[in-house]
Motif scaffolding. Structure first.
Motif, PDB file in Angstrom:
ATOM      1  N   THR A 290       0.798  -1.224   0.000  1.00 40.83           N
ATOM      2  CA  THR A 290       0.000   0.000   0.000  1.00 40.83           C
ATOM      3  C   THR A 290       0.834   1.280   0.000  1.00 40.83           C
ATOM      4  OG1 THR A 290      -0.155  -0.179   2.418  1.00 40.83           O
ATOM      5  CG2 THR A 290      -1.976  -1.082   1.115  1.00 40.83           C
ATOM      6  N   GLU A 291       2.117   1.199   0.381  1.00 41.63           N
ATOM      7  CA  GLU A 291       2.979   2.378   0.371  1.00 41.63           C
ATOM      8  C   GLU A 291       3.720   2.546  -0.946  1.00 41.63           C
ATOM      9  OE1 GLU A 291       2.943   4.658   2.825  1.00 41.63           O
ATOM     10  OE2 GLU A 291       1.337   3.405   3.612  1.00 41.63           O
ATOM     11  N   ASP A 292       3.550   1.620  -1.864  1.00 37.71           N
ATOM     12  CA  ASP A 292       4.190   1.702  -3.171  1.00 37.71           C
ATOM     13  C   ASP A 292       3.635   2.911  -3.935  1.00 37.71           C
ATOM     14  OD1 ASP A 292       4.383   1.022  -6.198  1.00 37.71           O
ATOM     15  OD2 ASP A 292       5.688  -0.476  -5.283  1.00 37.71           O
ATOM     16  N   PRO A 293       4.482   3.647  -4.652  1.00 43.36           N
ATOM     17  CA  PRO A 293       3.994   4.802  -5.423  1.00 43.36           C
ATOM     18  C   PRO A 293       2.852   4.447  -6.376  1.00 43.36           C
ATOM     19  CG  PRO A 293       6.393   4.833  -5.341  1.00 43.36           C
ATOM     20  CD  PRO A 293       5.957   3.535  -4.725  1.00 43.36           C
ATOM     21  N   ALA A 294       2.849   3.213  -6.891  1.00 41.50           N
ATOM     22  CA  ALA A 294       1.779   2.804  -7.804  1.00 41.50           C
ATOM     23  C   ALA A 294       0.432   2.775  -7.100  1.00 41.50           C
ATOM     24  CB  ALA A 294       2.093   1.427  -8.392  1.00 41.50           C
ATOM     25  N   LYS A 296      -0.246   4.501  -4.384  1.00 44.01           N
ATOM     26  CA  LYS A 296      -0.541   5.905  -4.062  1.00 44.01           C
ATOM     27  C   LYS A 296      -1.233   6.574  -5.255  1.00 44.01           C
ATOM     28  CE  LYS A 296       1.399   6.116   0.054  1.00 44.01           C
ATOM     29  NZ  LYS A 296       0.573   6.314   1.282  1.00 44.01           N
ATOM     30  N   LYS A 297      -0.783   6.222  -6.459  1.00 46.77           N
ATOM     31  CA  LYS A 297      -1.419   6.769  -7.663  1.00 46.77           C
ATOM     32  C   LYS A 297      -2.844   6.241  -7.796  1.00 46.77           C
ATOM     33  CE  LYS A 297      -1.537   8.582 -11.945  1.00 46.77           C
ATOM     34  NZ  LYS A 297      -2.773   8.024 -12.501  1.00 46.77           N
ATOM     35  N   THR A 299      -4.773   5.349  -5.366  1.00 47.52           N
ATOM     36  CA  THR A 299      -5.544   6.051  -4.338  1.00 47.52           C
ATOM     37  C   THR A 299      -5.950   7.447  -4.805  1.00 47.52           C
ATOM     38  OG1 THR A 299      -4.451   4.822  -2.568  1.00 47.52           O
ATOM     39  CG2 THR A 299      -5.495   6.918  -1.969  1.00 47.52           C
ATOM     40  N   TYR A 355      -1.453  -0.050 -12.674  1.00 46.28           N
ATOM     41  CA  TYR A 355      -0.737   0.580 -11.569  1.00 46.28           C
ATOM     42  C   TYR A 355       0.512  -0.213 -11.169  1.00 46.28           C
ATOM     43  CZ  TYR A 355      -4.980   3.361 -11.186  1.00 46.28           C
ATOM     44  OH  TYR A 355      -6.038   4.196 -11.465  1.00 46.28           O
ATOM     45  N   HIS A 389       8.509   1.327   8.516  1.00 45.01           N
ATOM     46  CA  HIS A 389       8.415   1.383   7.061  1.00 45.01           C
ATOM     47  C   HIS A 389       7.899   0.058   6.516  1.00 45.01           C
ATOM     48  CE1 HIS A 389      10.391   5.267   6.762  1.00 45.01           C
ATOM     49  NE2 HIS A 389      11.366   4.832   7.550  1.00 45.01           N
ATOM     50  N   LYS A 392       8.015  -4.397   1.201  1.00 43.15           N
ATOM     51  CA  LYS A 392       7.377  -4.977   0.017  1.00 43.15           C
ATOM     52  C   LYS A 392       7.937  -6.372  -0.216  1.00 43.15           C
ATOM     53  CE  LYS A 392       6.777  -4.154  -4.969  1.00 43.15           C
ATOM     54  NZ  LYS A 392       7.071  -3.229  -6.094  1.00 43.15           N
TER      55      LYS A 392
END
Length: 398
Positions: A290-294, A296-297, A299, A355, A389, A392
């Motif tokens: 869920t913290e991956d930039p993908a 985040k995009k 979301t 994503y 943190h 992944k």
């Protein structure tokens, strides 16, 4: 727009789902109005497990809205509007069976869910007769298999990621003992037993504790757990609402250890339990990083298009990816009315999210059939009141 259907006669209430018909949101270009593609979604949308079903419903509705806002899905020489039909599976076998039959009556043959193992047990044989293809969520030991070739799995069960996740937790929290809790039905015991074995195999002495689904007072169980002196309490298979009640009661009793949720809904459980200031040591697992930039995009796209916050339960992301994949298969099959044709196209393709990128199929070793996504997952933790943190973790294809 969502329409609520009333329950049928009380004499048949156990076999009847509360039916919710959701029309997908977002703008619909003119090109997508000459035909319609239907996607179903089923899971618990009331009761203690509601966050599971509602998050999945939200993920499917978002994908429908995104596709519609971009002109619709190509089916043959037409662009079609996507419509979402949602059914409350009620966390029961009867609810799962009733959902399949309702979908059939609405001519829905491509379905996201069910979520819980109990719902899956009722859904599978009926959906097979109804020629429906589905992406299930639960941890049932037979969630997919050669006998049900139209059933796919959008997450991985504990044997796929459990050893790595439990070892990570064991090393970080110095775990020596644990107890796994869950409802005393297939929705709890299948996955709970798998998890207990993984803990034990990893060197964490672990037992199980079962209870009646729907329990609202966990006082006696909390007392037993306090007497066990375990380092960790794993609430993976408990509905988020019930898990929150148990954790609150354990904290009130002075439990000094760690809480765990190796499945979707960790954020919801923490929130229901009083937040980080109360739950100071907790590790949980998400079926996507869920913290991956993908993500985040994803979301940001969700909140822009749906004009509201993304649900707390991370299953919303898995539901979106399953809906995206299902719509690609429908486009390739040229129809949303034939589960076998859609399933055939799913098997031919390499799963790919706009994503997270490409994944693969897995499941042969565990289920005898490669019809399970292999997208990466995430390990999260709170230690001494501080959020760590996210880690992944990649899941291999077969």
């Amino acid at each position: 727009m969502t329409v609520n259907f009333m329950n049928r006669k009380k004499a048949r209430a156990a076999a009847t789902a509360t039916l919710l018909l959701g029309l997908c949101l977002g703008s619909v270009p003119v090109l997508a109005q000459d035909c319609e593609v239907k996607l179903g979604t089923v899971g618990p949308m009331t009761g203690g497990g509601a966050s599971w079903g509602l998050s999945e419903k939200a993920g499917v509705e978002f994908e429908a809205a995104w596709v519609n806002a971009n002109g619709g899905v190509q089916v043959g020489n037409r662009k079609c509007k996507v419509k979402v039909v949602a059914v409350d599976g009620l966390s029961t076998v009867a609810g799962g069976a009733a959902a399949s039959n309702y979908f059939a009556s609405e001519k829905v043959f491509a379905i996201n869910g069910p979520v819980l193992s109990t719902e899956i047990t009722g859904f599978k044989p009926v959906s097979k007769r109804n020629n429906q293809v589905n992406f299930a969520t639960g941890f049932a030991k037979d969630v997919i298999g050669p006998d049900f070739p139209l059933a796919f799995h959008k997450i991985q069960s504990p044997p796929a990621w459990g050893p790595l996740v439990v070892k990570t937790a064991k090393d970080r929290f110095k775990l020596k003992s644990a107890v796994v809790l869950g409802p005393n039905d297939q929705g709890g015991t299948d996955a709970g037993s798998q998890l207990a074995k993984i803990y034990n195999d990893t060197g964490v002495k672990t037992g199980t504790e079962w209870y009646q689904r729907g329990t609202t007072n966990f006082g006696p169980i909390a007392t037993r757990i306090m007497s066990m002196n375990v380092d960790a309490v794993d609430v993976t298979t408990m509905p988020p609402g019930e898990a929150g009640i148990l954790i609150k009661q354990l904290l009130e009793a002075g439990f000094p250890g760690v809480f765990a949720r190796l499945g979707a809904g960790g954020d919801v459980v923490i929130k229901n339990s009083g937040g980080i200031e109360k739950v100071k040591n907790f590790y949980w697992f998400d079926h996507v990083p869920t913290e991956d930039p993908a993500i985040k995009k994803l979301t940001a796209d969700y909140e822009r298009l749906m004009k509201g916050p993304v649900p707390d339960n991370a299953l919303v992301f898995n539901a979106q990816m399953a809906a995206e994949t299902m719509l690609k298969a429908i486009s390739l099959a040229g129809t949303d009315q034939d589960g076998e044709k859609i399933a055939a196209e799913l098997r031919k393709m390499t799963p790919e999210s706009r994503y997270l990128g490409k994944a693969g199929w897995r499941g042969k070793a565990q289920y005898g059939i490669n019809q399970e996504f292999s997208f990466p997952v995430g390990f999260n933790y709170i230690q001494d009141g501080k959020v760590g943190h996210q880690v992944k973790l990649d899941v291999s294809a077969e």
